[in-house]
Scaffold this motif. Sequence first.
Motif, PDB file in Angstrom:
ATOM      1  N   GLU A  60       0.822  -1.202   0.000  1.00  0.00           N
ATOM      2  CA  GLU A  60       0.000   0.000   0.000  1.00  0.00           C
ATOM      3  C   GLU A  60       0.858   1.256   0.000  1.00  0.00           C
ATOM      4  O   GLU A  60       0.437   2.306  -0.481  1.00  0.00           O
ATOM      5  CB  GLU A  60      -0.927   0.011   1.223  1.00  0.00           C
ATOM      6  CG  GLU A  60      -2.071  -0.988   1.144  1.00  0.00           C
ATOM      7  CD  GLU A  60      -2.992  -0.888   2.338  1.00  0.00           C
ATOM      8  OE1 GLU A  60      -2.962   0.150   3.037  1.00  0.00           O
ATOM      9  OE2 GLU A  60      -3.741  -1.841   2.591  1.00  0.00           O
ATOM     10  N   THR A  74       1.375   2.397  -3.505  1.00  0.00           N
ATOM     11  CA  THR A  74       0.189   3.055  -4.055  1.00  0.00           C
ATOM     12  C   THR A  74       0.043   4.464  -3.505  1.00  0.00           C
ATOM     13  O   THR A  74      -0.233   5.409  -4.258  1.00  0.00           O
ATOM     14  CB  THR A  74      -1.077   2.243  -3.723  1.00  0.00           C
ATOM     15  OG1 THR A  74      -0.950   0.928  -4.272  1.00  0.00           O
ATOM     16  CG2 THR A  74      -2.319   2.900  -4.296  1.00  0.00           C
ATOM     17  N   GLU A 116       0.102   8.068  -5.626  1.00  0.00           N
ATOM     18  CA  GLU A 116      -1.035   8.983  -5.510  1.00  0.00           C
ATOM     19  C   GLU A 116      -0.594  10.351  -4.981  1.00  0.00           C
ATOM     20  O   GLU A 116      -1.064  11.392  -5.448  1.00  0.00           O
ATOM     21  CB  GLU A 116      -2.097   8.383  -4.586  1.00  0.00           C
ATOM     22  CG  GLU A 116      -2.807   7.175  -5.185  1.00  0.00           C
ATOM     23  CD  GLU A 116      -3.775   6.530  -4.209  1.00  0.00           C
ATOM     24  OE1 GLU A 116      -3.728   6.872  -3.006  1.00  0.00           O
ATOM     25  OE2 GLU A 116      -4.574   5.678  -4.642  1.00  0.00           O
ATOM     26  N   LYS A 151      -2.013  -7.790  -5.108  1.00  0.00           N
ATOM     27  CA  LYS A 151      -3.355  -7.318  -5.429  1.00  0.00           C
ATOM     28  C   LYS A 151      -4.406  -8.347  -5.020  1.00  0.00           C
ATOM     29  O   LYS A 151      -5.466  -7.996  -4.497  1.00  0.00           O
ATOM     30  CB  LYS A 151      -3.467  -7.034  -6.931  1.00  0.00           C
ATOM     31  CG  LYS A 151      -2.634  -5.853  -7.390  1.00  0.00           C
ATOM     32  CD  LYS A 151      -2.747  -5.658  -8.891  1.00  0.00           C
ATOM     33  CE  LYS A 151      -1.866  -4.518  -9.370  1.00  0.00           C
ATOM     34  NZ  LYS A 151      -1.901  -4.356 -10.839  1.00  0.00           N
ATOM     35  N   GLU A 180     -10.635   2.104   1.086  1.00  0.00           N
ATOM     36  CA  GLU A 180      -9.238   1.831   0.745  1.00  0.00           C
ATOM     37  C   GLU A 180      -9.089   0.489   0.031  1.00  0.00           C
ATOM     38  O   GLU A 180      -8.422   0.384  -1.001  1.00  0.00           O
ATOM     39  CB  GLU A 180      -8.400   1.826   2.020  1.00  0.00           C
ATOM     40  CG  GLU A 180      -6.953   1.421   1.832  1.00  0.00           C
ATOM     41  CD  GLU A 180      -6.236   1.246   3.150  1.00  0.00           C
ATOM     42  OE1 GLU A 180      -5.460   0.280   3.275  1.00  0.00           O
ATOM     43  OE2 GLU A 180      -6.455   2.065   4.075  1.00  0.00           O
ATOM     44  N   SER A 240     -11.510  -1.366  -1.365  1.00  0.00           N
ATOM     45  CA  SER A 240     -12.396  -1.567  -2.517  1.00  0.00           C
ATOM     46  C   SER A 240     -11.731  -1.195  -3.835  1.00  0.00           C
ATOM     47  O   SER A 240     -12.138  -1.668  -4.898  1.00  0.00           O
ATOM     48  CB  SER A 240     -13.686  -0.759  -2.348  1.00  0.00           C
ATOM     49  OG  SER A 240     -13.424   0.633  -2.358  1.00  0.00           O
ATOM     50  N   GLN A 241     -10.675  -0.362  -3.792  1.00  0.00           N
ATOM     51  CA  GLN A 241      -9.996   0.006  -5.031  1.00  0.00           C
ATOM     52  C   GLN A 241      -9.270  -1.184  -5.653  1.00  0.00           C
ATOM     53  O   GLN A 241      -8.936  -1.160  -6.834  1.00  0.00           O
ATOM     54  CB  GLN A 241      -8.995   1.130  -4.760  1.00  0.00           C
ATOM     55  CG  GLN A 241      -7.845   0.756  -3.852  1.00  0.00           C
ATOM     56  CD  GLN A 241      -6.880   1.903  -3.594  1.00  0.00           C
ATOM     57  OE1 GLN A 241      -6.515   2.615  -4.523  1.00  0.00           O
ATOM     58  NE2 GLN A 241      -6.496   2.104  -2.354  1.00  0.00           N
ATOM     59  N   TYR A 242      -9.036  -2.226  -4.866  1.00  0.00           N
ATOM     60  CA  TYR A 242      -8.396  -3.419  -5.397  1.00  0.00           C
ATOM     61  C   TYR A 242      -9.419  -4.429  -5.929  1.00  0.00           C
ATOM     62  O   TYR A 242      -9.027  -5.471  -6.463  1.00  0.00           O
ATOM     63  CB  TYR A 242      -7.543  -4.083  -4.302  1.00  0.00           C
ATOM     64  CG  TYR A 242      -6.496  -3.156  -3.741  1.00  0.00           C
ATOM     65  CD1 TYR A 242      -5.396  -2.770  -4.508  1.00  0.00           C
ATOM     66  CD2 TYR A 242      -6.614  -2.636  -2.453  1.00  0.00           C
ATOM     67  CE1 TYR A 242      -4.447  -1.904  -4.009  1.00  0.00           C
ATOM     68  CE2 TYR A 242      -5.668  -1.767  -1.944  1.00  0.00           C
ATOM     69  CZ  TYR A 242      -4.586  -1.404  -2.726  1.00  0.00           C
ATOM     70  OH  TYR A 242      -3.642  -0.536  -2.224  1.00  0.00           O
ATOM     71  N   PRO A 259     -12.478  -3.340  -7.941  1.00  0.00           N
ATOM     72  CA  PRO A 259     -13.438  -2.398  -8.535  1.00  0.00           C
ATOM     73  C   PRO A 259     -14.658  -3.066  -9.140  1.00  0.00           C
ATOM     74  O   PRO A 259     -15.756  -2.506  -9.121  1.00  0.00           O
ATOM     75  CB  PRO A 259     -12.603  -1.679  -9.602  1.00  0.00           C
ATOM     76  CG  PRO A 259     -11.465  -2.613  -9.909  1.00  0.00           C
ATOM     77  CD  PRO A 259     -11.168  -3.297  -8.615  1.00  0.00           C
ATOM     78  N   LYS A 319     -22.478  -2.528  -3.795  1.00  0.00           N
ATOM     79  CA  LYS A 319     -21.539  -1.833  -2.918  1.00  0.00           C
ATOM     80  C   LYS A 319     -22.183  -1.588  -1.555  1.00  0.00           C
ATOM     81  O   LYS A 319     -21.554  -1.816  -0.505  1.00  0.00           O
ATOM     82  CB  LYS A 319     -21.119  -0.500  -3.547  1.00  0.00           C
ATOM     83  CG  LYS A 319     -20.128   0.290  -2.723  1.00  0.00           C
ATOM     84  CD  LYS A 319     -19.732   1.586  -3.422  1.00  0.00           C
ATOM     85  CE  LYS A 319     -18.729   2.381  -2.607  1.00  0.00           C
ATOM     86  NZ  LYS A 319     -18.320   3.647  -3.264  1.00  0.00           N
TER      87      LYS A 319
END
Length: 227
Positions: free
Chosen positions: A82, A85, A89, A154, A180, A182-184, A186, A195
């Motif tokens: 993380e 990432t 960002e 991932k 955080e 959930s981005q892995y 999608p 969701k």
Amino acid sequence: MSDREPRTLGERTLSSVTRARTPTRGSTRGGRGRAQAEASASGVAPPPVPPVDAGVAAPGDPRFEGIMQLQPPKFTGTGDPEAATRWIEGLEKAFELLKCSEEEKVTLAVYQMQEVASTWWKATRREVFPEGVVPEWNVFVRAFNNKYFSSCAKQLKMAEFLHLRQGPMTVDQYEAKFAELSQYAPRLIQDPEEKAMRFIDGLRPELKDPLVPFDIKNYNELYGRAR
């Protein structure tokens, strides 16, 4: 030429970059003349000027003034995936503010690499950007992720998302962790109803049970009621 003074940090940085990249003819000739005169007097040939390498950043380069003011994160190449990432960002936020070019993005990112990460890039940069190839940010990120965020990592993050439960966390802490992870995954949250369903399933029973009869399908509304 416009008389308007640069107002934003990005404008001031870009202005300084432009000035730094365009030396005056007189200063260039004068510098070379002095160097040659000193070399002739000492009898020692002046050292050759090293070529500009877009993959290696040099301290003192005016291009770094703006981004250094923003105190961007550094990356060492160790720790949780993380961290990689978050580093990318954080840099991209600075790049957007400063209106950096593709080449500048790569150069500035490399400047923030330290220890293991710096060693990796020194050994890899010619494979990623062969001589004569202009660096592109997306190409750099792809190579970076292949090294520091593997497909295995991932998958682990996706599994962590699938098994996420609120437990002792507050609702706000749980929601932050949900966002955080959930981005892995999608594809699992593309449908708004799914969701919301995944979010409510992870809540503690004393929070979840009173919400179930309302059949709330809006994620933001569900999060607000759970709080």
